[in-house]
Design a protein around this motif. Structure first.
Motif, PDB file in Angstrom:
ATOM      1  N   ASP A  23      -2.004 103.825 156.079  1.00 27.00           N
ATOM      2  CA  ASP A  23      -2.732 102.640 156.546  1.00 27.00           C
ATOM      3  C   ASP A  23      -4.029 102.460 155.767  1.00 27.00           C
ATOM      4  O   ASP A  23      -4.413 101.345 155.430  1.00 27.00           O
ATOM      5  CB  ASP A  23      -3.038 102.747 158.037  1.00 27.00           C
ATOM      6  CG  ASP A  23      -1.791 102.649 158.903  1.00 27.00           C
ATOM      7  OD1 ASP A  23      -0.710 102.322 158.368  1.00 27.00           O
ATOM      8  OD2 ASP A  23      -1.894 102.908 160.115  1.00 27.00           O
ATOM      9  N   ALA A  26      -3.117 101.181 152.333  1.00 26.16           N
ATOM     10  CA  ALA A  26      -2.739  99.769 152.437  1.00 26.16           C
ATOM     11  C   ALA A  26      -3.979  98.886 152.560  1.00 26.16           C
ATOM     12  O   ALA A  26      -4.108  97.874 151.866  1.00 26.16           O
ATOM     13  CB  ALA A  26      -1.815  99.556 153.635  1.00 26.16           C
ATOM     14  N   ARG A  27      -4.902  99.281 153.412  1.00 28.97           N
ATOM     15  CA  ARG A  27      -6.111  98.492 153.636  1.00 28.97           C
ATOM     16  C   ARG A  27      -6.968  98.421 152.376  1.00 28.97           C
ATOM     17  O   ARG A  27      -7.393  97.354 151.956  1.00 28.97           O
ATOM     18  CB  ARG A  27      -6.919  99.107 154.791  1.00 28.97           C
ATOM     19  CG  ARG A  27      -8.243  98.420 155.059  1.00 28.97           C
ATOM     20  CD  ARG A  27      -8.940  99.007 156.291  1.00 28.97           C
ATOM     21  NE  ARG A  27      -9.080 100.446 156.311  1.00 28.97           N
ATOM     22  CZ  ARG A  27     -10.021 101.135 155.661  1.00 28.97           C
ATOM     23  NH1 ARG A  27     -10.902 100.501 154.913  1.00 28.97           N
ATOM     24  NH2 ARG A  27     -10.086 102.449 155.764  1.00 28.97           N
ATOM     25  N   GLY A  30      -5.129  96.573 149.513  1.00 30.47           N
ATOM     26  CA  GLY A  30      -4.633  95.240 149.825  1.00 30.47           C
ATOM     27  C   GLY A  30      -3.122  95.150 149.817  1.00 30.47           C
ATOM     28  O   GLY A  30      -2.547  94.135 149.436  1.00 30.47           O
ATOM     29  N   LEU A  31      -2.457  96.212 150.266  1.00 33.16           N
ATOM     30  CA  LEU A  31      -1.002  96.262 150.316  1.00 33.16           C
ATOM     31  C   LEU A  31      -0.531  96.093 151.752  1.00 33.16           C
ATOM     32  O   LEU A  31      -1.286  96.330 152.691  1.00 33.16           O
ATOM     33  CB  LEU A  31      -0.499  97.616 149.792  1.00 33.16           C
ATOM     34  CG  LEU A  31      -0.936  98.038 148.397  1.00 33.16           C
ATOM     35  CD1 LEU A  31      -0.461  99.457 148.119  1.00 33.16           C
ATOM     36  CD2 LEU A  31      -0.422  97.075 147.362  1.00 33.16           C
ATOM     37  N   SER A  32       0.729  95.727 151.906  1.00 28.93           N
ATOM     38  CA  SER A  32       1.323  95.743 153.245  1.00 28.93           C
ATOM     39  C   SER A  32       1.607  97.199 153.608  1.00 28.93           C
ATOM     40  O   SER A  32       1.626  98.082 152.742  1.00 28.93           O
ATOM     41  CB  SER A  32       2.621  94.938 153.258  1.00 28.93           C
ATOM     42  OG  SER A  32       3.630  95.627 152.538  1.00 28.93           O
ATOM     43  N   ASP A  33       1.854  97.441 154.885  1.00 27.03           N
ATOM     44  CA  ASP A  33       2.192  98.805 155.311  1.00 27.03           C
ATOM     45  C   ASP A  33       3.440  99.302 154.595  1.00 27.03           C
ATOM     46  O   ASP A  33       3.494 100.448 154.150  1.00 27.03           O
ATOM     47  CB  ASP A  33       2.405  98.862 156.827  1.00 27.03           C
ATOM     48  CG  ASP A  33       1.108  98.732 157.605  1.00 27.03           C
ATOM     49  OD1 ASP A  33       0.020  98.935 157.025  1.00 27.03           O
ATOM     50  OD2 ASP A  33       1.184  98.418 158.811  1.00 27.03           O
ATOM     51  N   ALA A  34       4.439  98.441 154.472  1.00 29.37           N
ATOM     52  CA  ALA A  34       5.691  98.831 153.811  1.00 29.37           C
ATOM     53  C   ALA A  34       5.454  99.160 152.340  1.00 29.37           C
ATOM     54  O   ALA A  34       5.997 100.148 151.827  1.00 29.37           O
ATOM     55  CB  ALA A  34       6.730  97.719 153.945  1.00 29.37           C
ATOM     56  N   GLU A  35       4.658  98.340 151.658  1.00 29.59           N
ATOM     57  CA  GLU A  35       4.358  98.607 150.242  1.00 29.59           C
ATOM     58  C   GLU A  35       3.642  99.945 150.094  1.00 29.59           C
ATOM     59  O   GLU A  35       3.977 100.737 149.207  1.00 29.59           O
ATOM     60  CB  GLU A  35       3.484  97.495 149.661  1.00 29.59           C
ATOM     61  CG  GLU A  35       4.191  96.187 149.449  1.00 29.59           C
ATOM     62  CD  GLU A  35       3.241  95.068 149.080  1.00 29.59           C
ATOM     63  OE1 GLU A  35       3.701  94.157 148.371  1.00 29.59           O
ATOM     64  OE2 GLU A  35       2.058  95.080 149.503  1.00 29.59           O
ATOM     65  N   ALA A  36       2.670 100.196 150.957  1.00 27.66           N
ATOM     66  CA  ALA A  36       1.918 101.449 150.872  1.00 27.66           C
ATOM     67  C   ALA A  36       2.825 102.647 151.104  1.00 27.66           C
ATOM     68  O   ALA A  36       2.735 103.642 150.377  1.00 27.66           O
ATOM     69  CB  ALA A  36       0.775 101.443 151.884  1.00 27.66           C
ATOM     70  N   HIS A  37       3.718 102.564 152.086  1.00 25.97           N
ATOM     71  CA  HIS A  37       4.640 103.675 152.357  1.00 25.97           C
ATOM     72  C   HIS A  37       5.586 103.901 151.176  1.00 25.97           C
ATOM     73  O   HIS A  37       5.790 105.051 150.769  1.00 25.97           O
ATOM     74  CB  HIS A  37       5.436 103.424 153.643  1.00 25.97           C
ATOM     75  CG  HIS A  37       4.664 103.723 154.876  1.00 25.97           C
ATOM     76  ND1 HIS A  37       4.472 104.980 155.367  1.00 25.97           N
ATOM     77  CD2 HIS A  37       4.002 102.895 155.721  1.00 25.97           C
ATOM     78  CE1 HIS A  37       3.742 104.933 156.463  1.00 25.97           C
ATOM     79  NE2 HIS A  37       3.435 103.673 156.698  1.00 25.97           N
TER      80      HIS A  37
END
Length: 84
Positions: A23, A26-27, A30-37
């Motif tokens: 998280d 992602a924050r 500037g990524l979505s949660d899915a992109e970060a994972h």
């Protein structure tokens, strides 16, 4: 993952201790949660930053490239594998 937190702090991002690492990434990036994972999963598998970006669907990272590379190196170092 303390090393990743230190990298984020060195780039001016303040990790929230109550926030999961994905998280925070992602924050900050500037990524979505899915992109970060997907990005973190690819890095833990030993992918290069470019390959991790492709897997996560991150098309343009020019503004955050130094931070992406620094986070990737911290993860690779922690896992004992740094993809070239």
């Amino acid at each position: 993952m303390r090393a990743v937190g230190e990298v984020l702090e060195s780039h001016g991002a303040k990790p929230d201790p109550s926030e999961p690492l994905a998280d925070t990434v992602a924050r900050v990036l500037g990524l979505s949660d899915a992109e970060a994972h997907r990005w973190l999963d690819a890095l833990t598998e030993g992918c290069t930053v470019e390959e991790a970006n492709r897997r996560a669907g991150i098309a343009d990272h020019r503004g955050s490239e130094p931070l992406l590379v620094a986070v990737a190196r911290a993860i690779g170092t922690a896992l004992g594998k740094v993809a070239k």
